[in-house]
Design a protein around this motif. Structure first.
Motif, PDB file in Angstrom:
ATOM      1  N   VAL A 181       8.228   4.934  -9.334  1.00 15.44           N
ATOM      2  CA  VAL A 181       8.859   4.356  -8.145  1.00 15.44           C
ATOM      3  C   VAL A 181       9.095   5.462  -7.122  1.00 15.44           C
ATOM      4  O   VAL A 181       9.995   6.288  -7.267  1.00 15.44           O
ATOM      5  N   ALA A 182       8.255   5.468  -6.109  1.00 17.54           N
ATOM      6  CA  ALA A 182       8.301   6.535  -5.102  1.00 17.54           C
ATOM      7  C   ALA A 182       9.373   6.227  -4.061  1.00 17.54           C
ATOM      8  O   ALA A 182       9.755   5.075  -3.851  1.00 17.54           O
ATOM      9  N   PRO A 183       9.854   7.260  -3.378  1.00 13.26           N
ATOM     10  CA  PRO A 183      10.851   7.036  -2.321  1.00 13.26           C
ATOM     11  C   PRO A 183      10.210   6.398  -1.096  1.00 13.26           C
ATOM     12  O   PRO A 183       8.980   6.318  -0.990  1.00 13.26           O
ATOM     13  N   GLY A 184      11.065   5.967  -0.175  1.00  7.77           N
ATOM     14  CA  GLY A 184      10.562   5.397   1.065  1.00  7.77           C
ATOM     15  C   GLY A 184       9.970   6.461   1.966  1.00  7.77           C
ATOM     16  O   GLY A 184       9.902   7.648   1.632  1.00  7.77           O
ATOM     17  N   GLY A 185       9.542   6.041   3.153  1.00 11.23           N
ATOM     18  CA  GLY A 185       8.930   6.969   4.093  1.00 11.23           C
ATOM     19  C   GLY A 185       8.929   6.390   5.493  1.00 11.23           C
ATOM     20  O   GLY A 185       9.694   5.475   5.812  1.00 11.23           O
ATOM     21  N   ASN A 186       8.068   6.924   6.343  1.00  9.62           N
ATOM     22  CA  ASN A 186       7.972   6.463   7.732  1.00  9.62           C
ATOM     23  C   ASN A 186       7.185   5.152   7.776  1.00  9.62           C
ATOM     24  O   ASN A 186       5.949   5.158   7.741  1.00  9.62           O
ATOM     25  N   ARG A 187       7.905   4.038   7.839  1.00 11.74           N
ATOM     26  CA  ARG A 187       7.255   2.726   7.880  1.00 11.74           C
ATOM     27  C   ARG A 187       8.010   1.844   8.853  1.00 11.74           C
ATOM     28  O   ARG A 187       9.230   1.731   8.792  1.00 11.74           O
ATOM     29  N   ALA A 188       7.270   1.212   9.767  1.00 14.28           N
ATOM     30  CA  ALA A 188       7.915   0.336  10.752  1.00 14.28           C
ATOM     31  C   ALA A 188       6.882  -0.560  11.398  1.00 14.28           C
ATOM     32  O   ALA A 188       5.678  -0.290  11.373  1.00 14.28           O
ATOM     33  N   THR A 189       7.386  -1.634  12.002  1.00 15.69           N
ATOM     34  CA  THR A 189       6.552  -2.583  12.732  1.00 15.69           C
ATOM     35  C   THR A 189       7.118  -2.745  14.135  1.00 15.69           C
ATOM     36  O   THR A 189       8.321  -2.924  14.309  1.00 15.69           O
ATOM     37  N   LEU A 190       6.239  -2.678  15.129  1.00 12.53           N
ATOM     38  CA  LEU A 190       6.615  -2.891  16.524  1.00 12.53           C
ATOM     39  C   LEU A 190       6.227  -4.311  16.908  1.00 12.53           C
ATOM     40  O   LEU A 190       5.080  -4.722  16.718  1.00 12.53           O
ATOM     41  N   THR A 191       7.187  -5.076  17.425  1.00 15.39           N
ATOM     42  CA  THR A 191       6.925  -6.451  17.859  1.00 15.39           C
ATOM     43  C   THR A 191       7.002  -6.519  19.374  1.00 15.39           C
ATOM     44  O   THR A 191       8.002  -6.108  19.978  1.00 15.39           O
ATOM     45  N   LEU A 192       5.932  -7.043  19.983  1.00  9.26           N
ATOM     46  CA  LEU A 192       5.854  -7.142  21.440  1.00  9.26           C
ATOM     47  C   LEU A 192       6.460  -8.443  21.935  1.00  9.26           C
ATOM     48  O   LEU A 192       6.786  -9.342  21.154  1.00  9.26           O
ATOM     49  N   ALA A 193       6.582  -8.560  23.251  1.00  7.02           N
ATOM     50  CA  ALA A 193       7.221  -9.736  23.851  1.00  7.02           C
ATOM     51  C   ALA A 193       6.475 -11.024  23.521  1.00  7.02           C
ATOM     52  O   ALA A 193       7.080 -12.102  23.426  1.00  7.02           O
ATOM     53  N   ASN A 194       5.157 -10.945  23.337  1.00  9.64           N
ATOM     54  CA  ASN A 194       4.369 -12.146  23.033  1.00  9.64           C
ATOM     55  C   ASN A 194       4.323 -12.474  21.543  1.00  9.64           C
ATOM     56  O   ASN A 194       3.598 -13.380  21.121  1.00  9.64           O
ATOM     57  N   GLY A 195       5.070 -11.712  20.734  1.00  6.78           N
ATOM     58  CA  GLY A 195       5.110 -11.961  19.296  1.00  6.78           C
ATOM     59  C   GLY A 195       4.095 -11.173  18.504  1.00  6.78           C
ATOM     60  O   GLY A 195       4.132 -11.176  17.263  1.00  6.78           O
ATOM     61  N   HIS A 196       3.187 -10.489  19.183  1.00  5.59           N
ATOM     62  CA  HIS A 196       2.183  -9.679  18.490  1.00  5.59           C
ATOM     63  C   HIS A 196       2.861  -8.502  17.788  1.00  5.59           C
ATOM     64  O   HIS A 196       3.763  -7.875  18.347  1.00  5.59           O
ATOM     65  N   THR A 197       2.441  -8.196  16.566  1.00  3.50           N
ATOM     66  CA  THR A 197       3.046  -7.107  15.809  1.00  3.50           C
ATOM     67  C   THR A 197       2.034  -5.988  15.579  1.00  3.50           C
ATOM     68  O   THR A 197       0.836  -6.233  15.411  1.00  3.50           O
ATOM     69  N   ILE A 198       2.554  -4.759  15.534  1.00  4.59           N
ATOM     70  CA  ILE A 198       1.730  -3.575  15.303  1.00  4.59           C
ATOM     71  C   ILE A 198       2.362  -2.767  14.174  1.00  4.59           C
ATOM     72  O   ILE A 198       3.528  -2.380  14.263  1.00  4.59           O
ATOM     73  N   SER A 199       1.608  -2.521  13.112  1.00  5.59           N
ATOM     74  CA  SER A 199       2.084  -1.669  12.026  1.00  5.59           C
ATOM     75  C   SER A 199       1.926  -0.217  12.461  1.00  5.59           C
ATOM     76  O   SER A 199       0.809   0.232  12.743  1.00  5.59           O
TER      77      SER A 199
END
Length: 384
Positions: A114-132
């Motif tokens: 079980v590894a530790p967490g890290g730099n992970r996030a999702t950006l959500t734009l005004a139109n609902g589109h998401t970017i990993s």
């Protein structure tokens, strides 16, 4: 035997195969190695095992033998598992040993896996589109014309100058990320958190909304900066503070590191702060519980240790400590026996495998077991 570096990589892939967590790319990599390394069958008929899981464990052992040179090159074959009535046929049917573990199978894991967490996030734009967002980067910057990574190496989103758009940055369990807002304010998001913010601040206030935990370093301005979270509003002109406002926790804690902030309870769904309020000095914290807002003096460093890459468990109850482990290692905690009531003391690096943290916590008299079922990992806390 594979070279040492290759053997380490192959064992990592074998562990992921056993737990059903291989990605498509890793599956292809593992298949390619076996196609190149194998030329004779290994027969592991299911009637030699008590269950499919035992059968798979035996295959896993043979895979490790192959990786470490303890077994001649062979192909791994699985006979069709047709229960006790299975009939051996002259031509064996090749089993794709890289198939995912059935979702209903309970697997016991090693905490070392079980590894530790890290730099992970999702950006959500005004139109609902998401970017990993990239795990190789630690944060993003919202500029006048676009959003880039902190090192300015790549533009992620093009923003139309003068047009205000509502954006959101979200971290999963096991993720953290940094955000530089349009005014230069820097926000660190802890695991399982979301910040809603505009692409440009306009008007007579700068307003963002937080769910989860965030550390803020606010750029000084005559325009007030406000953070709304879980029925409260924090107003500042320029300061550093931490807010913990997870929806599954009864209390919202606002801790001031430097400067001054005003914490006000919001009246129901109203955006106006009409409830009780406190003005904090450095080292003070408000705790919101229902309609009550209490003020305390605390060690601020213990509440901001996560930003610096540490767990600070000094004086924490096991429940509070294990909640942090849940979010960072993406694992659900279940208690066997009574929920422990002792206090933990210790500061641990967050970049360690879960096993390292549990080894230290065992000194309190607790024991642990880790399982996985249906893709969900569980940490069983054993308190006899």
């Amino acid at each position: 035997m594979a070279k040492q570096a290759d053997a380490v990589r192959l064992q990592e892939l074998a562990n992921k195969w056993l737990t059903g967590t291989l990605s498509n790319e890793e599956q292809q990599e593992f298949e390619q190695w076996f196609n190149e390394a194998s030329d004779a069958p290994i027969d592991v008929p299911p009637f030699h095992a008590q269950s499919d899981e035992e059968h798979k464990q035996r295959l896993y052992s043979r895979i490790l033998d192959r990786i470490n040179g303890r077994e001649p090159k062979r192909k791994i074959i699985r006979w069709l598992p047709y229960a006790a009535a299975a009939i051996l046929v002259a031509t064996a049917v090749t089993w794709s040993f890289l198939e995912k573990t059935p979702s209903n199978v309970l697997i016991t894991l090693n905490a070392q896996d079980v590894a530790p967490g890290g730099n992970r996030a999702t950006l959500t734009l005004a139109n609902g589109h998401t970017i990993s967002l990239s795990e190789a980067q630690s944060g993003i910057v919202v500029g006048d014309n676009g959003i880039t990574y902190q090192n300015q190496s790549e533009e992620i989103v093009d923003l139309t100058a003068g047009v205000v758009k509502q954006l959101a940055l979200s971290t999963p369990r096991g993720g953290t990320y940094q955000l530089t807002l349009p005014d230069g304010t820097i926000v660190w998001l802890n695991a399982a958190s979301t910040l809603h913010y505009p692409s440009k601040f306009t008007g007579d206030e700068r307003v963002v909304e937080l769910e989860g935990e965030g550390y803020f370093e606010v750029t000084k301005s005559t325009v007030p900066f406000k953070v709304k979270s879980s029925g409260q509003e924090v107003e500042v002109l320029g300061t550093a503070f931490n807010i913990s406002a997870y929806p599954n926790q009864q209390e919202t804690k606002t801790t001031l590191v430097e400067g001054r902030v005003k914490v006000t309870l919001l009246n129901g769904n109203s955006d106006s702060g009409t409830g009780p309020s406190h003005i904090l000095a450095p080292g003070q914290q408000t705790t919101k519980s229902g309609s009550a807002l209490a003020l305390h003096t605390v060690d601020a460093d213990s509440y901001t240790a996560w930003k610096e890459g540490y767990f600070n468990f000094d004086g924490l109850t096991p429940e509070a400590a294990f909640t942090q482990l849940e979010r960072w290692y993406d694992i659900d905690v279940i208690y066997q026996g009574k929920v422990p009531t002792m206090r933990f003391f210790g500061v641990f690096k967050r970049d360690k495998q879960l096993s390292s943290v549990l080894d230290m916590l065992r000194e309190s008299g607790l024991d642990f077991k880790i399982t996985e079922q249906g893709g969900k990992r569980q940490l069983l806390v054993i308190n006899e």
